[in-house]
Scaffold this motif. Structure first.
Motif, PDB file in Angstrom:
ATOM      1  N   CYS A   1      82.316  66.989  78.977  1.00 63.48           N
ATOM      2  CA  CYS A   1      82.413  65.552  79.248  1.00 63.48           C
ATOM      3  C   CYS A   1      81.094  64.933  79.709  1.00 63.48           C
ATOM      4  CB  CYS A   1      83.526  65.274  80.241  1.00 63.48           C
ATOM      5  SG  CYS A   1      85.179  65.572  79.558  1.00 63.48           S
ATOM      6  N   THR A   2      80.060  65.733  79.910  1.00 59.04           N
ATOM      7  CA  THR A   2      78.737  65.206  80.202  1.00 59.04           C
ATOM      8  C   THR A   2      78.008  64.811  78.915  1.00 59.04           C
ATOM      9  OG1 THR A   2      78.005  67.507  80.287  1.00 59.04           O
ATOM     10  CG2 THR A   2      78.381  66.389  82.389  1.00 59.04           C
ATOM     11  N   GLU A   3      78.570  65.156  77.750  1.00 57.14           N
ATOM     12  CA  GLU A   3      77.988  64.795  76.456  1.00 57.14           C
ATOM     13  C   GLU A   3      78.675  63.546  75.915  1.00 57.14           C
ATOM     14  OE1 GLU A   3      77.728  68.032  73.674  1.00 57.14           O
ATOM     15  OE2 GLU A   3      77.582  69.522  75.275  1.00 57.14           O
ATOM     16  N   PRO A   4      78.033  62.822  74.982  1.00 58.10           N
ATOM     17  CA  PRO A   4      78.669  61.631  74.400  1.00 58.10           C
ATOM     18  C   PRO A   4      80.039  61.987  73.809  1.00 58.10           C
ATOM     19  CG  PRO A   4      76.357  61.727  73.770  1.00 58.10           C
ATOM     20  CD  PRO A   4      76.671  63.035  74.450  1.00 58.10           C
ATOM     21  N   HIS A   5      81.031  61.126  74.055  1.00 57.98           N
ATOM     22  CA  HIS A   5      82.379  61.422  73.599  1.00 57.98           C
ATOM     23  C   HIS A   5      83.182  60.148  73.425  1.00 57.98           C
ATOM     24  CE1 HIS A   5      82.455  61.401  78.048  1.00 57.98           C
ATOM     25  NE2 HIS A   5      83.629  60.788  77.880  1.00 57.98           N
ATOM     26  N   THR A   6      84.291  60.268  72.718  1.00 55.38           N
ATOM     27  CA  THR A   6      85.190  59.139  72.507  1.00 55.38           C
ATOM     28  C   THR A   6      86.587  59.402  73.077  1.00 55.38           C
ATOM     29  OG1 THR A   6      85.631  60.030  70.301  1.00 55.38           O
ATOM     30  CG2 THR A   6      84.007  58.254  70.463  1.00 55.38           C
ATOM     31  N   TRP A   7      86.850  60.628  73.448  1.00 55.98           N
ATOM     32  CA  TRP A   7      88.136  60.989  74.033  1.00 55.98           C
ATOM     33  C   TRP A   7      87.900  61.908  75.219  1.00 55.98           C
ATOM     34  CZ3 TRP A   7      92.692  59.054  72.042  1.00 55.98           C
ATOM     35  CH2 TRP A   7      92.635  58.506  70.756  1.00 55.98           C
ATOM     36  N   ARG A   8      88.778  61.815  76.219  1.00 56.90           N
ATOM     37  CA  ARG A   8      88.714  62.711  77.368  1.00 56.90           C
ATOM     38  C   ARG A   8      90.114  63.254  77.656  1.00 56.90           C
ATOM     39  NH1 ARG A   8      85.998  63.495  82.650  1.00 56.90           N
ATOM     40  NH2 ARG A   8      84.282  62.143  81.997  1.00 56.90           N
ATOM     41  N   ALA A   9      90.193  64.571  77.905  1.00 55.65           N
ATOM     42  CA  ALA A   9      91.449  65.163  78.364  1.00 55.65           C
ATOM     43  C   ALA A   9      91.603  64.799  79.839  1.00 55.65           C
ATOM     44  CB  ALA A   9      91.432  66.672  78.174  1.00 55.65           C
ATOM     45  N   VAL A  10      92.558  63.904  80.135  1.00 57.22           N
ATOM     46  CA  VAL A  10      92.603  63.305  81.468  1.00 57.22           C
ATOM     47  C   VAL A  10      93.706  63.856  82.367  1.00 57.22           C
ATOM     48  CG1 VAL A  10      91.484  61.171  80.758  1.00 57.22           C
ATOM     49  CG2 VAL A  10      93.979  61.348  80.605  1.00 57.22           C
ATOM     50  N   THR A  11      94.816  64.285  81.779  1.00 49.51           N
ATOM     51  CA  THR A  11      95.925  64.801  82.562  1.00 49.51           C
ATOM     52  C   THR A  11      96.668  65.856  81.734  1.00 49.51           C
ATOM     53  OG1 THR A  11      97.521  63.163  81.746  1.00 49.51           O
ATOM     54  CG2 THR A  11      96.299  62.593  83.751  1.00 49.51           C
ATOM     55  N   THR A  12      97.612  66.514  82.369  1.00 50.40           N
ATOM     56  CA  THR A  12      98.608  67.304  81.643  1.00 50.40           C
ATOM     57  C   THR A  12      99.976  66.867  82.132  1.00 50.40           C
ATOM     58  OG1 THR A  12      98.693  69.122  83.248  1.00 50.40           O
ATOM     59  CG2 THR A  12      97.049  69.286  81.486  1.00 50.40           C
ATOM     60  N   VAL A  13     100.997  67.065  81.298  1.00 52.98           N
ATOM     61  CA  VAL A  13     102.368  66.722  81.674  1.00 52.98           C
ATOM     62  C   VAL A  13     103.253  67.946  81.465  1.00 52.98           C
ATOM     63  CG1 VAL A  13     102.196  64.248  81.252  1.00 52.98           C
ATOM     64  CG2 VAL A  13     102.785  65.786  79.357  1.00 52.98           C
ATOM     65  N   LYS A  14     104.229  68.104  82.329  1.00 51.74           N
ATOM     66  CA  LYS A  14     105.158  69.226  82.232  1.00 51.74           C
ATOM     67  C   LYS A  14     106.345  68.782  81.381  1.00 51.74           C
ATOM     68  CE  LYS A  14     105.592  71.893  85.764  1.00 51.74           C
ATOM     69  NZ  LYS A  14     105.959  72.486  87.091  1.00 51.74           N
ATOM     70  N   ILE A  15     106.636  69.549  80.330  1.00 50.66           N
ATOM     71  CA  ILE A  15     107.723  69.168  79.418  1.00 50.66           C
ATOM     72  C   ILE A  15     108.929  70.108  79.534  1.00 50.66           C
ATOM     73  CG2 ILE A  15     106.098  68.112  77.810  1.00 50.66           C
ATOM     74  CD1 ILE A  15     106.558  70.560  75.964  1.00 50.66           C
TER      75      ILE A  15
ATOM     76  N   CYS B   1      96.181  87.684  85.925  1.00 51.62           N
ATOM     77  CA  CYS B   1      94.895  86.989  85.829  1.00 51.62           C
ATOM     78  C   CYS B   1      95.059  85.482  85.666  1.00 51.62           C
ATOM     79  CB  CYS B   1      94.067  87.578  84.687  1.00 51.62           C
ATOM     80  SG  CYS B   1      93.520  89.260  85.034  1.00 51.62           S
ATOM     81  N   THR B   2      96.124  85.056  85.003  1.00 50.31           N
ATOM     82  CA  THR B   2      96.382  83.616  84.896  1.00 50.31           C
ATOM     83  C   THR B   2      96.584  83.016  86.283  1.00 50.31           C
ATOM     84  OG1 THR B   2      97.375  83.827  82.697  1.00 50.31           O
ATOM     85  CG2 THR B   2      97.950  81.871  83.969  1.00 50.31           C
ATOM     86  N   LYS B   3      97.329  83.712  87.122  1.00 51.44           N
ATOM     87  CA  LYS B   3      97.586  83.223  88.481  1.00 51.44           C
ATOM     88  C   LYS B   3      96.310  83.198  89.312  1.00 51.44           C
ATOM     89  CE  LYS B   3     100.497  84.150  92.522  1.00 51.44           C
ATOM     90  NZ  LYS B   3     101.578  85.022  93.085  1.00 51.44           N
ATOM     91  N   ALA B   4      95.484  84.236  89.184  1.00 54.28           N
ATOM     92  CA  ALA B   4      94.275  84.333  90.001  1.00 54.28           C
ATOM     93  C   ALA B   4      93.148  83.426  89.512  1.00 54.28           C
ATOM     94  CB  ALA B   4      93.792  85.783  90.031  1.00 54.28           C
ATOM     95  N   PHE B   5      93.152  83.092  88.234  1.00 52.91           N
ATOM     96  CA  PHE B   5      92.060  82.332  87.618  1.00 52.91           C
ATOM     97  C   PHE B   5      91.853  80.979  88.293  1.00 52.91           C
ATOM     98  CE2 PHE B   5      90.619  79.737  83.799  1.00 52.91           C
ATOM     99  CZ  PHE B   5      89.322  80.224  83.811  1.00 52.91           C
ATOM    100  N   GLY B   6      92.920  80.182  88.360  1.00 58.04           N
ATOM    101  CA  GLY B   6      92.799  78.863  88.967  1.00 58.04           C
ATOM    102  C   GLY B   6      92.437  78.937  90.433  1.00 58.04           C
ATOM    103  N   SER B   7      93.029  79.884  91.136  1.00 63.41           N
ATOM    104  CA  SER B   7      92.718  80.030  92.558  1.00 63.41           C
ATOM    105  C   SER B   7      91.251  80.344  92.779  1.00 63.41           C
ATOM    106  CB  SER B   7      93.585  81.149  93.168  1.00 63.41           C
ATOM    107  OG  SER B   7      94.955  80.825  93.094  1.00 63.41           O
ATOM    108  N   TYR B   8      90.697  81.200  91.942  1.00 62.70           N
ATOM    109  CA  TYR B   8      89.288  81.579  92.088  1.00 62.70           C
ATOM    110  C   TYR B   8      88.376  80.372  91.852  1.00 62.70           C
ATOM    111  CZ  TYR B   8      85.121  84.532  91.727  1.00 62.70           C
ATOM    112  OH  TYR B   8      83.889  85.121  91.931  1.00 62.70           O
ATOM    113  N   LEU B   9      88.720  79.555  90.860  1.00 67.41           N
ATOM    114  CA  LEU B   9      87.891  78.393  90.529  1.00 67.41           C
ATOM    115  C   LEU B   9      88.101  77.222  91.479  1.00 67.41           C
ATOM    116  CD1 LEU B   9      88.363  78.291  86.637  1.00 67.41           C
ATOM    117  CD2 LEU B   9      86.400  79.213  87.909  1.00 67.41           C
ATOM    118  N   GLY B  10      89.215  77.252  92.238  1.00 69.10           N
ATOM    119  CA  GLY B  10      89.568  76.092  93.048  1.00 69.10           C
ATOM    120  C   GLY B  10      90.161  74.983  92.195  1.00 69.10           C
ATOM    121  N   ALA B  11      90.890  75.380  91.136  1.00 64.72           N
ATOM    122  CA  ALA B  11      91.441  74.417  90.177  1.00 64.72           C
ATOM    123  C   ALA B  11      92.946  74.574  90.087  1.00 64.72           C
ATOM    124  CB  ALA B  11      90.819  74.634  88.798  1.00 64.72           C
ATOM    125  N   ASP B  12      93.662  73.454  89.908  1.00 62.54           N
ATOM    126  CA  ASP B  12      95.097  73.539  89.684  1.00 62.54           C
ATOM    127  C   ASP B  12      95.361  73.785  88.192  1.00 62.54           C
ATOM    128  OD1 ASP B  12      94.820  71.060  88.377  1.00 62.54           O
ATOM    129  OD2 ASP B  12      95.521  69.921  90.104  1.00 62.54           O
TER     130      ASP B  12
END
Length: 259
Positions: A183-197, A94-105
């Motif tokens: 992120c459509t609500e008022p905010h002070t921080w945004r999750a902008v990227t991820t990094v592979k460690i 399901c982890t593999k199929a989840f992103g594909s279904y949403l069109g998200a990486d």
């Protein structure tokens, strides 16, 4: 599910009439698997249960879940209802199929306000030979106490103009203490990227090194996302060994911004 029998007609008064004690069959009792694409209006409490008998609704109506994968558990995961191998198999599928279904990486998925839940047959269905599993995208993160309605069609939704409503931001002095919001609500921080460690075959590097890599890699990643300003604030969310063992090799990077 509990069956309630009402009235005197429930009594076996006639010698030629038999009374049965079996409850009516539910969807989770059936060997027939659910349908991919079906929508349901589930609650956060529903997600804590092993099986679900929520009736499908028209996707044009308000709903909080949509089935994106239906599969069958192989015998190799175990023959008992509660064998631990079932969850591992479903998690990978399901982890593999989840992103594909949403069109998200992978990065989009980790920064989204969406998650998925899985259901299997009831114990009664299992005893009849049912081995299907069902995975639903749900309108909220894994720790959500309530779910938001999904768009009419979740498939491919990250290829539309909807995603900002489903990306994660935080409102507060820090990422850790701030309230997580869309992120459509008022905010002070945004999750902008991820990094592979780390790489898939790497052993867990230990808490200290995992955190240092997350901090250093996120610093560079956020600086680039902001356009290389001389001064900026950033945050990072790193994950411990249990997530590493589950296959995660990424940390989430946060930029201080109201955008």
């Amino acid at each position: 599910m509990r069956a309630v029998v009402i009235g005197a007609l429930a009594l076996c008064l006639l010698p030629l009439v038999g009374c049965g004690s079996d409850a009516a069959q539910t969807a989770s009792d059936s060997k027939t698997p659910p349908r991919v694409g079906a929508c349901r209006d589930l609650s956060a409490r529903d997600l804590t249960r092993a099986s679900n008998d929520g009736k499908p609704v028209a996707c044009a109506k308000e709903h909080t879940a949509q089935t994106f994968l239906v599969g069958e558990l192989p015998r190799s995961t175990g023959t008992a209802y509660d064998d631990k191998g079932h969850a591992g198999y479903v998690y990978a599928a399901c982890t593999k199929a989840f992103g594909s279904y949403l069109g998200a990486d992978e990065s989009m998925v980790m920064r989204s306000r969406l998650s998925w839940a899985w259901f299997r047959p009831s114990e009664r269905g299992w005893d009849k030979g049912a081995r299907w599993f069902r995975c639903d995208v749900v309108g909220g993160p894994q720790d959500a106490t309530s779910l938001r309605p999904l768009p009419e069609e979740a498939e491919g939704m990250f290829g539309t103009d909807l995603p900002d409503a489903w990306f994660t931001c935080a409102d507060g002095e820090s990422v850790s203490t701030g309230t997580k919001v869309a992120c459509t609500e008022p905010h002070t921080w945004r999750a902008v990227t991820t990094v592979k460690i780390g790489q898939p075959d790497d052993a867990y590097p230990g808490d200290r090194l995992a955190e240092v890599r997350s901090r250093d890699y996120c610093k560079d990643s956020v600086r680039g996302w902001l356009g290389y300003p001389p001064d900026f604030e950033f945050g990072y969310s790193w994950f411990r060994e249990d997530h590493w063992d589950g296959g995660n090799r990424r940390a989430v990077c946060w930029a201080r911004t109201t955008k």
